[in-house]
Enzyme design. Sequence first.
Site, PDB file in Angstrom:
ATOM      1  N   GLU A  51       8.038   2.206   7.854  1.00  0.00           N
ATOM      2  CA  GLU A  51       7.841   3.485   8.266  1.00  0.00           C
ATOM      3  C   GLU A  51       6.745   3.887   7.430  1.00  0.00           C
ATOM      4  O   GLU A  51       5.747   4.613   7.770  1.00  0.00           O
ATOM      5  CB  GLU A  51       9.049   4.282   8.314  1.00  0.00           C
ATOM      6  CG  GLU A  51       8.719   5.843   8.489  1.00  0.00           C
ATOM      7  CD  GLU A  51      10.010   6.598   8.587  1.00  0.00           C
ATOM      8  OE1 GLU A  51      10.968   6.205   8.195  1.00  0.00           O
ATOM      9  OE2 GLU A  51       9.662   7.978   8.533  1.00  0.00           O
ATOM     10  N   GLU A  54      19.009  16.502   8.794  1.00  0.00           N
ATOM     11  CA  GLU A  54      17.609  16.678   9.970  1.00  0.00           C
ATOM     12  C   GLU A  54      18.014  17.250  11.196  1.00  0.00           C
ATOM     13  O   GLU A  54      17.571  16.763  12.058  1.00  0.00           O
ATOM     14  CB  GLU A  54      16.946  15.368   9.944  1.00  0.00           C
ATOM     15  CG  GLU A  54      16.613  14.876   8.551  1.00  0.00           C
ATOM     16  CD  GLU A  54      15.472  13.665   8.777  1.00  0.00           C
ATOM     17  OE1 GLU A  54      15.709  12.795   9.683  1.00  0.00           O
ATOM     18  OE2 GLU A  54      14.720  13.414   7.977  1.00  0.00           O
ATOM     19  N   ASP A  60      13.258   9.254   0.593  1.00  0.00           N
ATOM     20  CA  ASP A  60      13.193   8.660   1.771  1.00  0.00           C
ATOM     21  C   ASP A  60      12.209   7.376   1.851  1.00  0.00           C
ATOM     22  O   ASP A  60      11.107   7.209   2.521  1.00  0.00           O
ATOM     23  CB  ASP A  60      12.668   9.368   2.873  1.00  0.00           C
ATOM     24  CG  ASP A  60      12.963   9.181   4.204  1.00  0.00           C
ATOM     25  OD1 ASP A  60      13.413   8.109   4.487  1.00  0.00           O
ATOM     26  OD2 ASP A  60      12.387   9.569   5.344  1.00  0.00           O
TER      27      ASP A  60
HETATM   28  O1  GCW Z   1      12.986   8.299   7.349  1.00  0.00           O
HETATM   29  C1  GCW Z   1      13.356   9.389   8.102  1.00  0.00           C
HETATM   30  C2  GCW Z   1      12.542   9.124   9.073  1.00  0.00           C
HETATM   31  C3  GCW Z   1      13.360   9.597  10.564  1.00  0.00           C
HETATM   32  C4  GCW Z   1      14.892   9.079  10.379  1.00  0.00           C
HETATM   33  C5  GCW Z   1      15.515   9.513   9.340  1.00  0.00           C
HETATM   34  C6  GCW Z   1      16.837   9.241   8.953  1.00  0.00           C
HETATM   35  C7  GCW Z   1      16.143   8.071  12.108  1.00  0.00           C
HETATM   36  O2  GCW Z   1      11.397   9.678   9.193  1.00  0.00           O
HETATM   37  O3  GCW Z   1      12.502   8.971  11.659  1.00  0.00           O
HETATM   38  O4  GCW Z   1      15.449   9.255  11.561  1.00  0.00           O
HETATM   39  O5  GCW Z   1      14.674   9.311   8.046  1.00  0.00           O
HETATM   40  O6  GCW Z   1      17.056   8.204   8.311  1.00  0.00           O
HETATM   41  O7  GCW Z   1      17.847   9.570   9.499  1.00  0.00           O
END
Ligand code: GCW
Length: 672
Positions: free
Chosen positions: A347, A246, A319
Site C-alpha cells: 500500500e 476509521e 500505518d
Molecule cells: O492502512 C489503512 C488503509 C485502509 C485500511 C486500514 C485498516 C482496510 O489505508 O485501506 O482499511 O488501514 O487497516 O483497517
Amino acid sequence: MRKSFFLTVLAGAALLAACSRPAPVAQDGSDLWLAAGRPYADILASVETTIDPALPAEAFHIYDADGQRHVAAGSEAGLRYGVYALQRAEVLGQAGPGMDVQEQPRYALRLLNHWDNLDDTVERGYAGESMWEWTSPTIPEARIRRYGELCASVGLNGAVLNNVNSNPLILDAEHIARVAKIADILREYGIKTYLSIKWTSPIALSGLKSGDPLNPQVRQWWKDKAAEIYKAIPDFGGFLVKANSEGQAGPQDYGRTHADGANMLGEAVAPYGGIVMWRAFVYSPTSPDRANQAVEEFLPLDGKFADNVIVQIKNGPVDFQPREPFSPLFGQLKDTQMMMEFQITQEYLGFSNHLAYLGTMWEECLQSDTYRDGPGTPVSKTISAIAGVANTGQDANFCGYVFAQANWYAFGRLAWDPELSAEQIADEWIRQTFLKPDGMTDKAFEGKFIEPVRDILMASREAVVDYEMPVGLHHLFGGTHYGPAPWDRLGRPDWTPAYYHQADSAGIGFDRTRSGSDNVDQYNEPLASQYNDLATCPENLLLWFHHMPWDYQMASGRTVWDEICLHYDAGIRQVEAFRQTWAGLKPYVAPALWEETARKLEIQQHDGEWWRDANVGYFQQINGLPLPADVRPLDTPIDSLIYRQVRSDRLGMPIHDENNRPIIVAPRFRRP
Ligand code: GCW
C-alpha cells in the site's frame, strides 16, 4: 562418412555455443516459487510417510533410514509441510543422503488477511480483482487449489477471506454456503477459513435495534449466527474484527469497551473452538498523536480479554509505513494474547510497481527488543500469532509482479520461523522462483544471477525508504497512498502529511519526546530514554521522534536538510543501480519476466524522482535552503507535481505515459 563427420562437427559447435551462451527457460511467473522444485506428487510418491502421534500436530521429521527417505509428522498437515520442506531442500541442494531435519512452526496461527470485497474489488489490492470471485456464480476452484498449495508450501494455515471493512452480507445464508465451499477446498491444504465481520451485522441483517455487546438479544444473535456458520463449516476458524476504527461502528458506540465487544463474540464461537482476532488499529481525529492511541485504548484492558480472543496489532504505531518503530503495544500488554499484523500488499511501498522486498522490514520489527520482560524480549517473543494482509488477486501470477511474490513467500517463512534471516529467505525464494538457463552451470548461475538478484532484494526496502520518506519522515502520501503530497493539509488532520512532517521555516519532524506527545514513554526503558535523547535516537527514526531545526548537525557532519536531500538522491541512485544490474541479467531470465521487471524498475525510478521532486521541492519552499552541492537538481516544478497527484488520486491508480513517467496533467486542467 564425410557427411556424418560434418554433422558431428556441426553438433559439437552447437553444443559449444549452447554451453557458452545460456538459453533462458521460458516462464511467466505463474508458478511462483513452486517453479523450480519437483512436483509435490512426485516427492510424496518417493518417500515413506508416517503419522507419528508423538510429534506435535504441525511438526515434521525428514530422515533417511533403511535405504529409504522418510517423512514423519504429527498430522496430515505436518506431512504436507514436510514434503514441501523436502521440495525446498532439494532445490537448495540440502537434501543429500543422511538428511535429518525436524521442524515445527513457532506460531499456531499463521494467517493471510484478504481485504477482498463482495463486489470483487480489493482494498489496497494491486493484482486484479478478488481471487475468490465473489460475484461469479461458481467458485474458482483451480485458483483456490493453487493458492492452497502455495500457502501450504510455506506453512500458512489460515485465511480470512474478506475485507476488515466488512460487508454484513458475508454472514447471510447465501454467502455462508459459498464460504463453506471455499473452506472445503482450503481444508485439504490444512488451511482454516475465517471471516471479517461488521459490528452492525445484527442490525443490518435482522433489523435489531442495537449492537450493544451487553444486550442479550445481540448476544443471542451472534450465538445463533455462530451456530449457523459452524453447521456449514465445522472447523471454521473464527472472526476478525475492525471496530471503532476509521468510521466502523463498535462497542464504544454503546459505551462499552473493546474487551466487552471481543468477549461477546468470543463467547459465541467458544463452544466450537473458534477464536476472535480483535484489531488494535484505532485512532481518532482529535488525538494530538495518532501513534499514542492503541496503547491508550488497549493498555487499560490488559488481562480483560477472554482466552479465545487475540488482539491483532499492526507492526508500527501508525500505518504500515516504509519505516516505523515497532508498535509500543507489543511491549506493554502482558496478560493479553497478541497477534502481529504485517502488510504484504505494498500500500505504501509503490503498489505492485516497485520492487520492495519486505523480508528485511519484518525482520527489523520481529527482532526489535521490547524489553517487556527485561532485555532479550523481542517482538517475535511477545506475540503468539501472525497475520499478513495479502497481495493476491486474479492476475495469473497472483501478485501483479514476480518480485511481489517474494513478499508472500517471505511472510509465510517468517510466520513459520521468525528467526530466519531475511537474506536466507530471499536466497531461497530466488532459487525456487527463477529457473536456471539451459547450458549454465550451478556455479555460474549462482555468481551471475542469484547473487546480484539477492543484493537487489536486500537493498530494495531501504531504497524505498530513501526516496519516499527518509530520516524518520512518514505518511507523506497523497490520497491513493501511491505518490507524494507533502503539501496536503486539507481535511481530517491525521490524514494529511502536514500533521506528520510538521515542517515550518524553523524545522521538521514530529515531536514525540517527553516535551512533545510523549510517545517515547510508551516504550520500556532503556528504549524510552534512547528515543527521547537526541544523542541515542537512531538517525533513521530521528524525525519520527523529534522536531529538528533544519541546520541540526547529524552524525555525518551534515545538516538535517542536507541529509534529507542526500537520502532522496541515494534512493534514486539505488534504483538506477538496480536497473543497470537487471539490464545485465537479461541472458539468464525468461524474456517475459525480464521485460516485466525492466518496465517496473523504470516506473520505480520515475516514481522515485517524483517523490524527491515533490518532497525536497516542497520543503525547500518552506525553508528556502539550497540543495547540497553533491545532490542532483530537481526535475519537475512543484506546482505541476501537485496536479499530478490530484490526477493520480482521482483515477485511484497511478498513471504513466508511454515512457513510464507519471503523468503530469496539462496546465488547462490545473486548479485555479
Ligand atoms: O492502512 C489503512 C488503509 C485502509 C485500511 C486500514 C485498516 C482496510 O489505508 O485501506 O482499511 O488501514 O487497516 O483497517
